[in-house]
Write an enzyme that holds these catalytic residues in place. Structure first.
Site, short mmCIF file in Angstrom:
data_model
loop_
_atom_site.label_atom_id
_atom_site.label_comp_id
_atom_site.label_asym_id
_atom_site.label_seq_id
_atom_site.Cartn_x
_atom_site.Cartn_y
_atom_site.Cartn_z
N GLU A 36 0.86 -1.19 0.00
CA GLU A 36 0.00 0.00 0.00
C GLU A 36 0.90 1.24 0.00
OE1 GLU A 36 -3.31 0.90 -0.33
OE2 GLU A 36 -2.34 2.86 -0.25
N THR A 43 -9.43 4.08 -0.69
CA THR A 43 -10.23 5.28 -0.94
C THR A 43 -11.43 5.37 -0.03
OG1 THR A 43 -9.54 5.21 -3.25
CG2 THR A 43 -11.49 6.54 -2.74
N CYS A 44 -12.18 4.29 0.06
CA CYS A 44 -13.47 4.34 0.77
C CYS A 44 -13.28 4.78 2.22
CB CYS A 44 -14.13 2.97 0.71
SG CYS A 44 -15.74 2.96 1.49
N CYS A 49 -16.06 7.09 0.84
CA CYS A 49 -17.37 6.86 1.47
C CYS A 49 -17.44 7.33 2.92
CB CYS A 49 -17.73 5.38 1.47
SG CYS A 49 -16.94 4.36 0.23
N LYS A 52 -16.72 11.10 3.74
CA LYS A 52 -17.80 11.81 3.03
C LYS A 52 -19.09 11.75 3.82
CE LYS A 52 -20.44 9.57 0.63
NZ LYS A 52 -20.49 9.05 -0.73
N GLY A 179 -21.13 16.56 -12.46
CA GLY A 179 -22.56 16.26 -12.31
C GLY A 179 -22.79 14.85 -11.80
N TYR A 181 -22.22 11.63 -8.81
CA TYR A 181 -22.69 11.59 -7.42
C TYR A 181 -21.72 12.29 -6.46
CZ TYR A 181 -19.73 7.64 -5.88
OH TYR A 181 -18.68 6.84 -5.52
N GLU A 185 -22.90 15.24 -4.03
CA GLU A 185 -22.79 15.06 -2.57
C GLU A 185 -21.99 16.20 -1.94
OE1 GLU A 185 -23.07 10.19 -2.27
OE2 GLU A 185 -21.10 11.10 -2.43
N ARG A 208 -26.06 11.50 -14.52
CA ARG A 208 -26.25 10.67 -15.72
C ARG A 208 -26.33 9.20 -15.30
NH1 ARG A 208 -22.45 8.92 -19.60
NH2 ARG A 208 -20.81 10.00 -18.45
N GLY A 265 -15.19 12.92 -12.49
CA GLY A 265 -14.97 11.51 -12.77
C GLY A 265 -13.65 11.00 -12.20
N ASP A 306 -12.10 -0.79 -8.65
CA ASP A 306 -12.21 0.35 -9.56
C ASP A 306 -11.22 0.30 -10.72
OD1 ASP A 306 -14.07 1.24 -7.77
OD2 ASP A 306 -13.10 3.16 -7.31
N THR A 314 -17.71 0.46 -3.38
CA THR A 314 -17.01 -0.36 -2.41
C THR A 314 -17.56 -1.79 -2.28
OG1 THR A 314 -15.92 1.29 -1.12
CG2 THR A 314 -16.76 -0.58 0.11
N ALA A 344 -26.80 4.15 -3.07
CA ALA A 344 -27.32 5.40 -2.53
C ALA A 344 -26.48 6.56 -3.02
CB ALA A 344 -27.27 5.37 -1.00
N HIS A 439 -46.92 2.15 9.36
CA HIS A 439 -47.53 3.47 9.39
C HIS A 439 -47.21 4.21 10.69
CE1 HIS A 439 -50.42 6.49 8.24
NE2 HIS A 439 -50.94 6.43 9.46
N GLU A 444 -44.01 3.40 3.54
CA GLU A 444 -45.25 2.65 3.28
C GLU A 444 -45.78 2.92 1.87
OE1 GLU A 444 -48.77 3.85 5.67
OE2 GLU A 444 -47.59 5.56 6.29
C1 LIG Z 1 -15.35 10.97 -2.50
C2 LIG Z 1 -15.75 9.54 -2.73
C3 LIG Z 1 -16.91 9.06 -2.17
C4 LIG Z 1 -17.28 7.74 -2.36
N1 LIG Z 1 -18.44 7.31 -1.79
C5 LIG Z 1 -18.82 6.04 -1.95
C6 LIG Z 1 -20.00 5.55 -1.33
O1 LIG Z 1 -20.70 6.29 -0.64
N2 LIG Z 1 -20.33 4.24 -1.50
C7 LIG Z 1 -19.56 3.39 -2.25
O2 LIG Z 1 -19.90 2.21 -2.37
N3 LIG Z 1 -18.45 3.82 -2.88
C8 LIG Z 1 -18.06 5.12 -2.74
N4 LIG Z 1 -16.91 5.56 -3.34
C9 LIG Z 1 -16.17 4.63 -4.22
C10 LIG Z 1 -15.28 3.68 -3.44
O3 LIG Z 1 -14.42 4.41 -2.60
C11 LIG Z 1 -14.47 2.82 -4.40
O4 LIG Z 1 -15.34 2.18 -5.31
C12 LIG Z 1 -13.67 1.74 -3.66
O5 LIG Z 1 -12.80 2.31 -2.73
C13 LIG Z 1 -12.89 0.91 -4.67
O6 LIG Z 1 -12.10 -0.03 -4.00
P1 LIG Z 1 -10.76 -0.56 -4.67
O7 LIG Z 1 -10.26 -1.65 -3.79
O8 LIG Z 1 -10.97 -0.85 -6.10
O9 LIG Z 1 -9.76 0.68 -4.63
P2 LIG Z 1 -9.32 1.67 -3.47
O10 LIG Z 1 -10.19 1.57 -2.29
O11 LIG Z 1 -9.16 2.98 -4.14
O12 LIG Z 1 -7.91 1.11 -3.04
C14 LIG Z 1 -6.80 1.15 -3.88
C15 LIG Z 1 -5.55 1.29 -3.02
O13 LIG Z 1 -4.41 1.02 -3.81
C16 LIG Z 1 -3.38 1.91 -3.43
N5 LIG Z 1 -2.44 1.94 -4.56
C17 LIG Z 1 -2.66 2.40 -5.81
N6 LIG Z 1 -1.60 2.17 -6.59
C18 LIG Z 1 -0.69 1.53 -5.82
C19 LIG Z 1 0.60 1.01 -6.06
N7 LIG Z 1 1.16 1.07 -7.27
N8 LIG Z 1 1.27 0.43 -5.05
C20 LIG Z 1 0.71 0.34 -3.80
N9 LIG Z 1 -0.50 0.82 -3.52
C21 LIG Z 1 -1.21 1.39 -4.53
C22 LIG Z 1 -4.10 3.21 -3.17
O14 LIG Z 1 -3.34 4.06 -2.34
C23 LIG Z 1 -5.37 2.71 -2.48
O15 LIG Z 1 -5.22 2.66 -1.09
C24 LIG Z 1 -16.49 6.88 -3.15
C25 LIG Z 1 -15.30 7.36 -3.73
C26 LIG Z 1 -14.94 8.67 -3.52
C27 LIG Z 1 -13.67 9.17 -4.15
#
Ligand SMILES: Cc1cc2nc3c(=O)[nH]c(=O)nc-3n(C[C@H](O)[C@H](O)[C@H](O)COP(=O)(O)OP(=O)(O)OC[C@H]3O[C@@H](n4cnc5c(N)ncnc54)[C@H](O)[C@@H]3O)c2cc1C
Length: 462
Positions: A36, A43-44, A49, A52, A179, A181, A185, A208, A265, A306, A314, A344, A439, A444
């Site tokens: 890592e 990210t989450c 998530c 946020k 535009g 989510y 948010e 979209r 995006g 992702d 997530t 959501a 109710h 409902e």
């Molecule tokens: C602001 C925001 C709000 C969100 N809200 C929601 C929500 O409400 N509900 C929901 O379901 N999803 C939400 N998401 C999306 C969700 O965070 C992602 O879909 C999810 O984290 C994807 O998981 P992942 O394992 O693919 O990648 P990630 O969780 O992004 O994990 C990838 C990890 O790999 C690490 N990494 C990358 N490249 C390397 C490398 N070369 N060497 C070592 N480490 C590396 C990164 O540092 C990161 O920690 C949100 C995203 C954002 C940005």
């Protein structure tokens, strides 16, 4: 016996997908390491998530204080301290980060705090440690990263969601571009925290891919709440003037603001990973191409979450990570079903949605029935707040199966989890109707919608 590789599985990225895959594989007896480059949790947990949602909670209080008056409460003029929110949020994220680390360690997974890149199909280079390791299987779970259009002059002045979680000060005015989510948010968050918030989007409607009624409805509601939503517009250039920014719009208008955030995006995090060099087939947008079992074109390399650009959520990354470990380390080929995904949007009001939109259903099914309702939630009969709750069922007229449910209103995110069970199980409209109402709730309405919706023109002709 000498082992051919250092590890059975090497995972790149300790986010939602990578952590789950590592733990399950290790539980099946595999020797697993995960690299890592930022913080375990991904990210989450760290900048998606979780923080946020904490911000969303924070931003709701301003309305709650206003609404309390209708119920007899007098609230002292309330004030808000951004630094307290950030400090408490950071504390909670540190706590979760610690839990993720401990869970990995408890499963016997070795955590390596370094960026990792591929050298060849079985060799990973640990950039931070300047050494190579080898593994039988490699899982790419590197997630996605915010996209900023680098063709816009001055774009370096704009932040993304990554920085929004660590702002030193809360700005007085702000422009959010996008535009999707995340844009919607954050517009709700900053608006609720008292920031003069403008949301600009170059298309005609936000969100979209969502049901058209939801897209239209949310535009109305967020404008009522004070977000200056401007569609068909985009920033052409950004200029810094002292501590302020001037955004020149495509139509030539110049807007002064304190902060500009792009939520336009996210792109798969695959650049410089050495995947192509290792022979992994990639899509044009940088996503790793995988089959239903998350296997890439190189048989011992897999990818989840992702970075594969399937469904960037997530719970999906977690499922894909789990299914990968089940397939490869338990000999039980498991594909993730991406067809019905309850989800959501923590906009204000909140959105909950599952299954097909009306538009998708009409494209795929011969005859579709629509049931929908829009009403003022009971709470606001006493607060005077002009906010509508909306609910819609999309039904296959031939089989009576509920194909989609789309909701906007308080609690929709919670609600769609349970109604998602019914839709996943293939419930019919009759079965919805046979369910006893709770109710008085907004929910409902989902089991008391009797009248098919007809377009006004068709109704008039009756
Ligand atoms: C602001 C925001 C709000 C969100 N809200 C929601 C929500 O409400 N509900 C929901 O379901 N999803 C939400 N998401 C999306 C969700 O965070 C992602 O879909 C999810 O984290 C994807 O998981 P992942 O394992 O693919 O990648 P990630 O969780 O992004 O994990 C990838 C990890 O790999 C690490 N990494 C990358 N490249 C390397 C490398 N070369 N060497 C070592 N480490 C590396 C990164 O540092 C990161 O920690 C949100 C995203 C954002 C940005």
């Amino acid at each position: 016996m000498t082992r051919k590789y250092d590890y059975d599985l090497f995972v790149i990225g300790a986010g939602s997908g990578g952590v789950r895959a590592s733990r399950i594989a290790a539980n099946y007896g595999a020797r697993v390491a995960v690299a890592e480059e930022y913080r375990v949790g991904g990210t989450c947990v760290i900048r998606g998530c979780v923080p946020k949602k904490l911000f969303v909670y924070a931003s709701h209080f301003s309305e709650e204080f206003e609404d309390a008056a209708g119920y007899g409460w007098t609230v002292e003029p309330a004030s808000f301290d951004w630094k307290t929110l950030i400090a408490n949020k950071d504390k909670e994220i540190d706590r979760l980060n610690g839990i993720y680390i401990r869970n990995l360690e408890r499963s016997g997974v070795e955590i390596i705090a370094s960026r990792a890149v591929m050298k060849d199909a079985h060799t990973v280079h640990l950039v931070g440690e300047r050494r190579d390791v080898t593994a039988d299987k490699i899982l790419v779970a590197t997630g996605a990263t915010p996209f900023k259009p680098h063709t816009v002059p001055g774009i370096e002045h704009a932040i993304t969601s990554n920085e929004a979680f660590h702002l030193e000060e809360l700005p007085r005015r702000m422009i959010i571009v996008g535009g999707g989510y995340i844009a919607v948010e954050f517009a709700g968050i900053f608006n609720g925290l008292g920031v003069e918030t403008m949301l600009t989007y170059r298309q005609d409607k936000i969100l979209r891919g969502f049901d058209e009624d939801i897209r239209d409805g949310l535009m109305v509601e967020i404008r009522k709440k004070g977000v200056d939503l401007r569609t068909h517009t985009d920033i052409a250039a950004i200029e810094r003037r002292g501590g302020k920014y001037l955004a020149t719009m495509r139509d030539g208008a110049v807007i002064e603001t304190d902060l500009i955030m792009y939520a336009t995006g996210r792109v798969p995090n695959s650049e410089g990973l050495g995947l192509e060099e290792a022979g992994v087939r990639m899509k044009k947008n940088g996503a790793v191409e995988v089959d239903a079992l998350s296997q890439t074109s190189v048989p011992n390399i897999y990818a989840v979450g992702d970075v594969t650009d399937r469904v960037a959520l997530t719970p999906i990354a977690i499922r894909e990570g789990h299914a990968f470990a089940e397939t490869v380390f338990n000999g039980n080929p498991t594909a993730v079903d991406h067809s019905i995904i309850p989800t959501a949007v923590f906009s204000q009001p909140e959105i909950g949605t599952v299954g097909l939109t009306e538009h998708e259903a009409r494209e795929r099914f011969e005859a579709v029935d629509i049931y929908k309702t829009s009403f003022r939630p009971m709470k606001h009969t006493m607060t005077g707040r002009d906010e509508k709750t909306f609910m819609k069922l999309v039904v296959d007229a031939r089989t009576d199966r509920v194909l989609g449910v789309h909701m906007m209103g308080p609690g929709s995110g919670e609600l769609v989890q349970t109604v998602g069970i019914a839709v996943t199980l293939g419930a019919t409209k009759k079965q919805f109707d046979a369910t006893v109402a709770v109710h008085p709730t907004a929910a409902e309405e989902l089991v008391t919608l009797r009248e098919k919706w007809q377009p006004a023109a068709a109704k008039a002709a009756d």
